[in-house]
Design a protein around this motif. Sequence first.
Motif, PDB file in Angstrom:
ATOM      1  N   LEU A 375       0.724  -1.161  -0.144  1.00  0.00           N
ATOM      2  CA  LEU A 375       0.142   0.104   0.094  1.00  0.00           C
ATOM      3  C   LEU A 375       0.890   1.207   0.086  1.00  0.00           C
ATOM      4  O   LEU A 375       0.253   2.361   0.130  1.00  0.00           O
ATOM      5  CB  LEU A 375      -0.909  -0.078   1.297  1.00  0.00           C
ATOM      6  CG  LEU A 375      -1.912  -1.417   1.321  1.00  0.00           C
ATOM      7  CD1 LEU A 375      -2.880  -0.931   2.704  1.00  0.00           C
ATOM      8  CD2 LEU A 375      -2.805  -1.255   0.123  1.00  0.00           C
ATOM      9  N   THR A 376       2.133   1.101  -0.163  1.00  0.00           N
ATOM     10  CA  THR A 376       2.987   2.482  -0.157  1.00  0.00           C
ATOM     11  C   THR A 376       2.703   3.050  -1.429  1.00  0.00           C
ATOM     12  O   THR A 376       2.510   2.529  -2.667  1.00  0.00           O
ATOM     13  CB  THR A 376       4.538   1.946  -0.141  1.00  0.00           C
ATOM     14  OG1 THR A 376       4.805   1.233  -1.373  1.00  0.00           O
ATOM     15  CG2 THR A 376       4.831   1.185   1.361  1.00  0.00           C
ATOM     16  N   PHE A 377       2.885   4.661  -1.270  1.00  0.00           N
ATOM     17  CA  PHE A 377       2.476   5.229  -2.569  1.00  0.00           C
ATOM     18  C   PHE A 377       3.617   6.055  -2.759  1.00  0.00           C
ATOM     19  O   PHE A 377       4.151   6.811  -2.002  1.00  0.00           O
ATOM     20  CB  PHE A 377       1.227   6.271  -2.272  1.00  0.00           C
ATOM     21  CG  PHE A 377       0.828   7.144  -3.287  1.00  0.00           C
ATOM     22  CD1 PHE A 377      -0.024   6.492  -4.556  1.00  0.00           C
ATOM     23  CD2 PHE A 377       1.214   8.249  -3.492  1.00  0.00           C
ATOM     24  CE1 PHE A 377      -0.482   7.059  -5.217  1.00  0.00           C
ATOM     25  CE2 PHE A 377       0.788   9.257  -4.513  1.00  0.00           C
ATOM     26  CZ  PHE A 377      -0.077   8.548  -5.582  1.00  0.00           C
ATOM     27  N   GLY A 378       4.287   5.668  -4.055  1.00  0.00           N
ATOM     28  CA  GLY A 378       5.546   6.688  -4.579  1.00  0.00           C
ATOM     29  C   GLY A 378       6.777   5.916  -4.006  1.00  0.00           C
ATOM     30  O   GLY A 378       7.766   6.595  -4.282  1.00  0.00           O
ATOM     31  N   SER A 387       7.930   6.126  -9.581  1.00  0.00           N
ATOM     32  CA  SER A 387       7.827   7.438  -9.207  1.00  0.00           C
ATOM     33  C   SER A 387       6.354   7.985  -8.868  1.00  0.00           C
ATOM     34  O   SER A 387       5.477   7.283  -9.278  1.00  0.00           O
ATOM     35  CB  SER A 387       8.656   8.442 -10.254  1.00  0.00           C
ATOM     36  OG  SER A 387       7.499   8.452 -11.371  1.00  0.00           O
ATOM     37  N   ALA A 388       6.436   9.246  -8.042  1.00  0.00           N
ATOM     38  CA  ALA A 388       4.927   9.606  -7.695  1.00  0.00           C
ATOM     39  C   ALA A 388       4.266   9.912  -9.032  1.00  0.00           C
ATOM     40  O   ALA A 388       2.907   9.792  -9.011  1.00  0.00           O
ATOM     41  CB  ALA A 388       5.058  10.749  -6.892  1.00  0.00           C
ATOM     42  N   GLU A 389       4.990  10.750  -9.916  1.00  0.00           N
ATOM     43  CA  GLU A 389       4.197  11.223 -11.029  1.00  0.00           C
ATOM     44  C   GLU A 389       3.530   9.803 -11.846  1.00  0.00           C
ATOM     45  O   GLU A 389       2.498  10.134 -12.354  1.00  0.00           O
ATOM     46  CB  GLU A 389       5.138  11.748 -12.010  1.00  0.00           C
ATOM     47  CG  GLU A 389       5.479  13.218 -11.407  1.00  0.00           C
ATOM     48  CD  GLU A 389       6.592  13.014 -10.350  1.00  0.00           C
ATOM     49  OE1 GLU A 389       7.183  11.840 -10.078  1.00  0.00           O
ATOM     50  OE2 GLU A 389       7.190  14.032  -9.716  1.00  0.00           O
ATOM     51  N   ASP A 390       4.356   8.710 -11.947  1.00  0.00           N
ATOM     52  CA  ASP A 390       3.827   7.655 -12.548  1.00  0.00           C
ATOM     53  C   ASP A 390       2.751   7.148 -11.967  1.00  0.00           C
ATOM     54  O   ASP A 390       1.680   6.625 -12.565  1.00  0.00           O
ATOM     55  CB  ASP A 390       4.703   6.650 -12.972  1.00  0.00           C
ATOM     56  CG  ASP A 390       6.129   7.162 -13.696  1.00  0.00           C
ATOM     57  OD1 ASP A 390       5.773   7.829 -14.490  1.00  0.00           O
ATOM     58  OD2 ASP A 390       7.289   6.556 -13.569  1.00  0.00           O
ATOM     59  N   SER A 391       2.687   6.962 -10.594  1.00  0.00           N
ATOM     60  CA  SER A 391       1.318   6.496  -9.892  1.00  0.00           C
ATOM     61  C   SER A 391       0.364   7.364  -9.853  1.00  0.00           C
ATOM     62  O   SER A 391      -0.896   7.032 -10.127  1.00  0.00           O
ATOM     63  CB  SER A 391       1.986   6.555  -8.356  1.00  0.00           C
ATOM     64  OG  SER A 391       3.151   5.482  -7.966  1.00  0.00           O
ATOM     65  N   LEU A 392       0.542   8.817 -10.098  1.00  0.00           N
ATOM     66  CA  LEU A 392      -0.653   9.562 -10.313  1.00  0.00           C
ATOM     67  C   LEU A 392      -1.219   9.542 -11.495  1.00  0.00           C
ATOM     68  O   LEU A 392      -2.396   9.557 -11.914  1.00  0.00           O
ATOM     69  CB  LEU A 392      -0.086  11.045  -9.985  1.00  0.00           C
ATOM     70  CG  LEU A 392      -0.068  11.342  -8.401  1.00  0.00           C
ATOM     71  CD1 LEU A 392       0.591  12.832  -8.606  1.00  0.00           C
ATOM     72  CD2 LEU A 392      -1.217  11.290  -7.655  1.00  0.00           C
ATOM     73  N   ALA A 393      -0.238   9.284 -12.598  1.00  0.00           N
ATOM     74  CA  ALA A 393      -0.773   9.187 -13.923  1.00  0.00           C
ATOM     75  C   ALA A 393      -1.577   7.779 -14.227  1.00  0.00           C
ATOM     76  O   ALA A 393      -2.611   7.720 -14.842  1.00  0.00           O
ATOM     77  CB  ALA A 393       0.375   9.135 -14.730  1.00  0.00           C
ATOM     78  N   ALA A 394      -1.181   6.722 -13.658  1.00  0.00           N
ATOM     79  CA  ALA A 394      -1.847   5.539 -13.461  1.00  0.00           C
ATOM     80  C   ALA A 394      -2.988   5.555 -12.850  1.00  0.00           C
ATOM     81  O   ALA A 394      -3.959   4.952 -13.316  1.00  0.00           O
ATOM     82  CB  ALA A 394      -0.911   4.417 -12.939  1.00  0.00           C
ATOM     83  N   LEU A 395      -3.273   6.215 -11.841  1.00  0.00           N
ATOM     84  CA  LEU A 395      -4.416   6.337 -11.034  1.00  0.00           C
ATOM     85  C   LEU A 395      -5.280   7.471 -11.759  1.00  0.00           C
ATOM     86  O   LEU A 395      -6.566   6.958 -11.919  1.00  0.00           O
ATOM     87  CB  LEU A 395      -4.232   7.251  -9.886  1.00  0.00           C
ATOM     88  CG  LEU A 395      -5.564   7.417  -8.935  1.00  0.00           C
ATOM     89  CD1 LEU A 395      -5.894   6.310  -8.415  1.00  0.00           C
ATOM     90  CD2 LEU A 395      -5.235   8.238  -7.524  1.00  0.00           C
ATOM     91  N   ARG A 396      -5.005   8.578 -12.400  1.00  0.00           N
ATOM     92  CA  ARG A 396      -5.650   9.078 -13.489  1.00  0.00           C
ATOM     93  C   ARG A 396      -6.196   8.315 -14.588  1.00  0.00           C
ATOM     94  O   ARG A 396      -7.422   8.420 -14.949  1.00  0.00           O
ATOM     95  CB  ARG A 396      -5.175  10.231 -13.918  1.00  0.00           C
ATOM     96  CG  ARG A 396      -4.667  11.385 -12.965  1.00  0.00           C
ATOM     97  CD  ARG A 396      -4.293  12.705 -13.590  1.00  0.00           C
ATOM     98  NE  ARG A 396      -3.846  13.739 -12.870  1.00  0.00           N
ATOM     99  CZ  ARG A 396      -2.469  13.675 -12.301  1.00  0.00           C
ATOM    100  NH1 ARG A 396      -1.377  13.089 -12.964  1.00  0.00           N
ATOM    101  NH2 ARG A 396      -2.098  14.541 -11.417  1.00  0.00           N
ATOM    102  N   GLU A 397      -5.411   7.484 -15.027  1.00  0.00           N
ATOM    103  CA  GLU A 397      -5.771   6.528 -16.308  1.00  0.00           C
ATOM    104  C   GLU A 397      -6.934   5.602 -15.626  1.00  0.00           C
ATOM    105  O   GLU A 397      -7.897   5.280 -16.460  1.00  0.00           O
ATOM    106  CB  GLU A 397      -4.763   5.915 -16.758  1.00  0.00           C
ATOM    107  CG  GLU A 397      -4.948   4.910 -17.850  1.00  0.00           C
ATOM    108  CD  GLU A 397      -5.262   5.743 -19.374  1.00  0.00           C
ATOM    109  OE1 GLU A 397      -5.929   5.058 -20.155  1.00  0.00           O
ATOM    110  OE2 GLU A 397      -5.228   6.808 -19.291  1.00  0.00           O
ATOM    111  N   ARG A 398      -6.758   4.851 -14.568  1.00  0.00           N
ATOM    112  CA  ARG A 398      -7.843   4.074 -14.265  1.00  0.00           C
ATOM    113  C   ARG A 398      -9.101   4.748 -14.007  1.00  0.00           C
ATOM    114  O   ARG A 398     -10.217   4.287 -14.110  1.00  0.00           O
ATOM    115  CB  ARG A 398      -7.367   3.374 -12.571  1.00  0.00           C
ATOM    116  CG  ARG A 398      -6.301   2.443 -13.121  1.00  0.00           C
ATOM    117  CD  ARG A 398      -6.124   1.507 -11.904  1.00  0.00           C
ATOM    118  NE  ARG A 398      -5.709   2.393 -10.639  1.00  0.00           N
ATOM    119  CZ  ARG A 398      -4.381   2.376 -10.353  1.00  0.00           C
ATOM    120  NH1 ARG A 398      -3.281   2.099 -11.244  1.00  0.00           N
ATOM    121  NH2 ARG A 398      -3.862   3.214  -9.173  1.00  0.00           N
ATOM    122  N   GLN A 399      -9.192   5.896 -13.338  1.00  0.00           N
ATOM    123  CA  GLN A 399     -10.415   6.801 -13.092  1.00  0.00           C
ATOM    124  C   GLN A 399     -10.883   7.133 -14.560  1.00  0.00           C
ATOM    125  O   GLN A 399     -12.159   7.267 -14.483  1.00  0.00           O
ATOM    126  CB  GLN A 399     -10.106   7.909 -12.291  1.00  0.00           C
ATOM    127  CG  GLN A 399     -11.081   8.817 -12.078  1.00  0.00           C
ATOM    128  CD  GLN A 399     -12.122   8.233 -10.810  1.00  0.00           C
ATOM    129  OE1 GLN A 399     -11.759   7.413 -10.136  1.00  0.00           O
ATOM    130  NE2 GLN A 399     -13.381   8.748 -11.000  1.00  0.00           N
TER     131      GLN A 399
END
Length: 492
Positions: A375-378, A387-399
């Motif tokens: 459950l670690t983020f970034g 990276s944190a940017e990749d995680s946010l991008a993946a989250l936006r894509e799933r959304q």
Amino acid sequence: MDLPNLSEKLLASVSRDFFRPLTRPSSAIYVDCAERLADVAGEAGRIPHVEAIALIREVLAAHPDILLDDDEGASLRDARQRAGQIFNRLCDAKWLEDQQLGLHERWALVSPGLRPLLRLLRELAEDEIAELKTFADTVRGVCETLERPGILDARIQEPDALRATVTDVNSRLESAIIQLHGVEKLISLFDRRQRLSDSPAETLRLLYAEFGAGQHMVCYDALRRNGLLPRLQVLRSQIADRRDDPLVKVRLAEGLSAHYHWDENEAYHRAEKILRELEHRLAAIRLVADAIDARMASFNQLSQQRYRYQTELRGRRPEIVKAYCDAINTAHEGGRLGAMRDAAPDFTPLVPEVRFFFGVESLARTRRTKLPADLTFGGESAGHHESAEDSLAALRERQRLALTPQRAARLVARLLPAKSKKLSTSDFSAADLDEMLDLLAVAAYESAITADGKRIKWQITCPGQAAGLTPDQIPTDPHAGWNIDRFTIQRI
């Protein structure tokens, strides 16, 4: 002048132990004893002590499962002595009075406060209120009385006649309101029975047969269909005008003073109170009627939910399958499975392909224990660095790819801006993946809230609902490179 509270008036009439028998675990014994003794005593209100003890012994024998306290004769083995203890407790509560007239003459007197208490208990236990049949006559009589020309005109009515009219109408309205509250009680009893229904047939019978033909519908028809509510509203406005008329209050106070021998100030205060009660009761009938409507709607909703639960969620299908399996076991008892291979089938399943699991495959599979999720983020994960940017991008894509009610609402609002409009998937085409996902969201939901806070609803109909067994006959439409089954969207 401050009037005494209800508690003060009650404690001045009955003792503090008057309601104690109703709070005991053995309250059923006291209630049945009081009813039997009051019935046998009759209007004379008294019964010989020997007969009273015999009746109490019969009631105790009818309740062998109730445990008595020590002061009720729990430690006594003689039934007569236990009955004597119950008799003493009835006398302590002032339900009975022990009268000793001589050495050989002893009576049990029914207390004057016991009969109103028994009447209240019978009303609480009654599930059929026959007096509801006179409800329409009561309300109609009140309307006809107050609609007479000059009935409350203080210039032409004598004080005593004015007092008699207001007192009589108030009494009849109070009786009508009590009857209306009886309607609420009947509906609550139906509600309780519906929650305990065992089958869909019983649920429908309570809803359409018993509830629709119950005595509570007499009051409902009298109010809603006979036009009594508008008449009561008009009369309430007229009474409000009379309540503010000083001459009416003075004349009514004169009638009350002469009839009840009250002084001038108390009579004037009572006149204002009686007029306020008259206006309040005329308005209360509509309020209670609205509460009855809410209870009836709640009962209908409960019946629908109960029927859906019994037919769809807890229907007879599991019982039918079990009965079928039991019949097969009985018919082929002692046989072998290999011998059943050449036997003719009992029925042909109406599905394109059938597969039956047997042997080891029919057993439940062993559950695999899942490893704890990261459950670690970034931070660093188990297999790779992200990276944190990749995680946010993946989250936006799933959304973006999620089928949400909001994206369905946007498409429905754009394609069907007005209600009651229809649109088929053959009338337009999704241009890209986002519009295709919007269309799938429309098929997945039936209502949503738009960005401006408004709720829109729609309904989906498709030929596949009638041609589910012949999928090759269902028409399809191309959308964004895919073919989907045709369906129609109707905004409601």
